[in-house]
Design a protein around this motif. Structure first.
Motif, PDB file in Angstrom:
ATOM      1  N   LEU A  88       0.774  -1.096  -0.047  1.00  0.00           N
ATOM      2  CA  LEU A  88       0.024  -0.137   0.001  1.00  0.00           C
ATOM      3  C   LEU A  88       0.677   1.148   0.006  1.00  0.00           C
ATOM      4  O   LEU A  88       2.001   1.336   0.703  1.00  0.00           O
ATOM      5  CB  LEU A  88      -1.066   0.073   1.170  1.00  0.00           C
ATOM      6  CG  LEU A  88      -1.897  -0.991   1.310  1.00  0.00           C
ATOM      7  CD1 LEU A  88      -2.502  -1.239   2.809  1.00  0.00           C
ATOM      8  CD2 LEU A  88      -3.041  -0.875   0.329  1.00  0.00           C
ATOM      9  N   LEU A 102      -4.109   9.801   6.357  1.00  0.00           N
ATOM     10  CA  LEU A 102      -3.335   9.111   5.017  1.00  0.00           C
ATOM     11  C   LEU A 102      -4.462   9.045   3.928  1.00  0.00           C
ATOM     12  O   LEU A 102      -5.681   8.644   4.411  1.00  0.00           O
ATOM     13  CB  LEU A 102      -2.826   7.772   5.692  1.00  0.00           C
ATOM     14  CG  LEU A 102      -1.688   7.841   6.597  1.00  0.00           C
ATOM     15  CD1 LEU A 102      -1.391   6.625   7.140  1.00  0.00           C
ATOM     16  CD2 LEU A 102      -0.501   8.351   5.708  1.00  0.00           C
ATOM     17  N   PHE A 104      -4.967   6.620   0.627  1.00  0.00           N
ATOM     18  CA  PHE A 104      -4.316   5.255   0.445  1.00  0.00           C
ATOM     19  C   PHE A 104      -4.611   4.993  -1.186  1.00  0.00           C
ATOM     20  O   PHE A 104      -5.574   5.491  -1.672  1.00  0.00           O
ATOM     21  CB  PHE A 104      -4.686   4.009   1.085  1.00  0.00           C
ATOM     22  CG  PHE A 104      -4.094   3.984   2.520  1.00  0.00           C
ATOM     23  CD1 PHE A 104      -4.599   4.466   3.696  1.00  0.00           C
ATOM     24  CD2 PHE A 104      -3.157   3.189   2.696  1.00  0.00           C
ATOM     25  CE1 PHE A 104      -4.011   4.354   4.726  1.00  0.00           C
ATOM     26  CE2 PHE A 104      -2.308   2.790   3.827  1.00  0.00           C
ATOM     27  CZ  PHE A 104      -3.001   3.421   5.161  1.00  0.00           C
ATOM     28  N   GLY A 105      -3.819   4.394  -1.936  1.00  0.00           N
ATOM     29  CA  GLY A 105      -4.053   3.912  -3.018  1.00  0.00           C
ATOM     30  C   GLY A 105      -4.650   2.708  -2.755  1.00  0.00           C
ATOM     31  O   GLY A 105      -4.920   2.234  -1.733  1.00  0.00           O
ATOM     32  N   GLN A 106      -5.121   1.863  -3.941  1.00  0.00           N
ATOM     33  CA  GLN A 106      -5.798   0.620  -3.779  1.00  0.00           C
ATOM     34  C   GLN A 106      -4.907  -0.579  -3.552  1.00  0.00           C
ATOM     35  O   GLN A 106      -5.470  -1.649  -3.257  1.00  0.00           O
ATOM     36  CB  GLN A 106      -6.771   0.601  -5.092  1.00  0.00           C
ATOM     37  CG  GLN A 106      -5.892   0.627  -6.453  1.00  0.00           C
ATOM     38  CD  GLN A 106      -5.626   1.633  -7.024  1.00  0.00           C
ATOM     39  OE1 GLN A 106      -4.941   2.416  -6.488  1.00  0.00           O
ATOM     40  NE2 GLN A 106      -6.087   1.830  -8.150  1.00  0.00           N
TER      41      GLN A 106
ATOM     42  N   TYR B  35      -9.723   3.949  10.145  1.00  0.00           N
ATOM     43  CA  TYR B  35      -9.851   3.663   8.754  1.00  0.00           C
ATOM     44  C   TYR B  35     -10.857   2.577   8.634  1.00  0.00           C
ATOM     45  O   TYR B  35     -10.823   1.747   9.381  1.00  0.00           O
ATOM     46  CB  TYR B  35      -8.425   3.471   8.226  1.00  0.00           C
ATOM     47  CG  TYR B  35      -7.552   4.741   8.048  1.00  0.00           C
ATOM     48  CD1 TYR B  35      -6.831   4.820   9.235  1.00  0.00           C
ATOM     49  CD2 TYR B  35      -7.366   5.493   7.031  1.00  0.00           C
ATOM     50  CE1 TYR B  35      -5.970   5.719   9.200  1.00  0.00           C
ATOM     51  CE2 TYR B  35      -6.691   6.373   7.006  1.00  0.00           C
ATOM     52  CZ  TYR B  35      -5.789   6.654   8.337  1.00  0.00           C
ATOM     53  OH  TYR B  35      -4.532   7.779   8.099  1.00  0.00           O
ATOM     54  N   GLN B  41      -9.806  -3.041  -1.827  1.00  0.00           N
ATOM     55  CA  GLN B  41      -9.342  -1.590  -1.643  1.00  0.00           C
ATOM     56  C   GLN B  41      -8.646  -1.121  -0.738  1.00  0.00           C
ATOM     57  O   GLN B  41      -8.337  -1.929   0.071  1.00  0.00           O
ATOM     58  CB  GLN B  41     -10.678  -0.977  -1.375  1.00  0.00           C
ATOM     59  CG  GLN B  41     -11.786  -1.006  -2.259  1.00  0.00           C
ATOM     60  CD  GLN B  41     -11.473  -0.719  -3.884  1.00  0.00           C
ATOM     61  OE1 GLN B  41     -11.237   0.613  -3.936  1.00  0.00           O
ATOM     62  NE2 GLN B  41     -11.983  -1.303  -4.828  1.00  0.00           N
ATOM     63  N   GLY B  42      -7.793  -0.025  -0.850  1.00  0.00           N
ATOM     64  CA  GLY B  42      -6.876   0.607   0.162  1.00  0.00           C
ATOM     65  C   GLY B  42      -7.878   1.003   1.392  1.00  0.00           C
ATOM     66  O   GLY B  42      -9.097   1.329   1.192  1.00  0.00           O
ATOM     67  N   PRO B  43      -7.406   1.196   2.580  1.00  0.00           N
ATOM     68  CA  PRO B  43      -8.113   1.869   3.681  1.00  0.00           C
ATOM     69  C   PRO B  43      -8.507   3.104   3.099  1.00  0.00           C
ATOM     70  O   PRO B  43      -7.674   3.997   2.482  1.00  0.00           O
ATOM     71  CB  PRO B  43      -6.969   1.721   4.645  1.00  0.00           C
ATOM     72  CG  PRO B  43      -5.934   0.843   4.410  1.00  0.00           C
ATOM     73  CD  PRO B  43      -5.931   0.726   2.746  1.00  0.00           C
ATOM     74  N   GLN B 107       2.192   6.482  11.158  1.00  0.00           N
ATOM     75  CA  GLN B 107       1.092   5.948  11.844  1.00  0.00           C
ATOM     76  C   GLN B 107       1.379   4.440  11.888  1.00  0.00           C
ATOM     77  O   GLN B 107       1.682   3.745  10.756  1.00  0.00           O
ATOM     78  CB  GLN B 107      -0.136   6.121  10.971  1.00  0.00           C
ATOM     79  CG  GLN B 107      -0.548   7.643  10.947  1.00  0.00           C
ATOM     80  CD  GLN B 107      -1.759   7.988  10.346  1.00  0.00           C
ATOM     81  OE1 GLN B 107      -2.719   7.203  10.006  1.00  0.00           O
ATOM     82  NE2 GLN B 107      -2.009   9.193   9.793  1.00  0.00           N
TER      83      GLN B 107
END
Lengths: 114, 118
Positions: A88, A102, A104-106, B35, B41-43, B107
């Motif tokens: 990620l 943050l 995030f990308g996928q 999150y 998917q991303g968070p 984080q």
């Protein structure tokens, strides 16, 4: 709208190969770019990049940020099956009156075959 | 260890029920984040606490979601009238200071709670 895009979305390689994962971003109030490795559930921290052109290295992994191109790459050399995970990329943005978060990308799903 | 912990690790509930998810940050970390990560998917950011106060709750999807951090340490994410679309992994992260006008810090994430709404 802030966004982070990673490519490729998935990748299959054989042990010993070298891979390069890409991350590009369009965000306001950029502070830093972070890479995480996610196996099962918890993302584990790999690198934080704030300055352009300075490579960060940890064992077989390395990463660099290009603020002019708004992008970063993560390299893994001599891949091992234990490198199989989702990688990620995230950008930390900060606003004085709101704080930080943050984006995030996928993710890129890497599979390393023996 | 001294990492971020989350309980429960898995929660299965029925549509319409109320759930609480707990996060214990790293000791001494003043910033805490929630999150949500859907499959593939991303968070996605939900809410950020600096100390006891919610500095940014712009990521909460609607008023069924609420979070508290009454003593500046443990945080609870509360979801009322759960819906099937709430099913996801809920991740908590903490950091030392949360960033400032000239700073940023890392984080660290907990293992997450996998919520399944039937």
């Amino acid at each position: 709208e802030d966004k982070v895009v990673q490519s490729p979305l998935s990748l299959v390689v054989h042990e010993g190969d070298t891979v390069t994962l890409n991350c590009s971003y369009e965000v306001t109030n950029f502070r830093s770019l972070l890479w995480y490795k996610q196996e099962k559930k918890a993302p584990t921290f790999l690198f934080m990049l704030t300055s352009s052109g300075i490579e960060k290295k940890s064992g077989r992994l390395s990463s660099i940020l290009d603020k002019k191109e708004l992008s970063s790459i993560l390299n893994i050399t001599a891949t091992q099956t234990g490198d199989s995970a989702i990688y990620l990329c995230a950008v930390f943005t900060y606003l004085y009156n709101q704080g930080g978060k943050l984006i995030f990308g996928q993710g890129t799903e890497l599979s390393v075959k023996p | 260890g001294a990492g971020v912990s989350q309980t429960p690790s898995n929660k299965v509930t029925e549509k319409g029920k109320y759930v609480e998810l707990r996060c214990d940050p790293i000791s001494g970390h003043t910033a805490l984040y929630w999150y949500r990560q859907s499959l593939g998917q991303g968070p996605e950011f939900l809410i950020y606490f600096q100390g006891t106060g919610a500095a940014d709750d712009s990521g909460l999807p609607n008023d069924r979601f609420f979070a508290v951090r009454p003593e500046g340490s443990v945080s609870t994410l509360k979801i009322q009238r759960t819906e099937r679309g709430d099913s996801a992994v809920y991740l908590c992260a903490s950091s030392l200071i949360g960033g400032g006008t000239r700073s940023t810090d890392t984080q660290y994430f907990g293992p997450g709670t996998r919520l399944t709404v039937l």
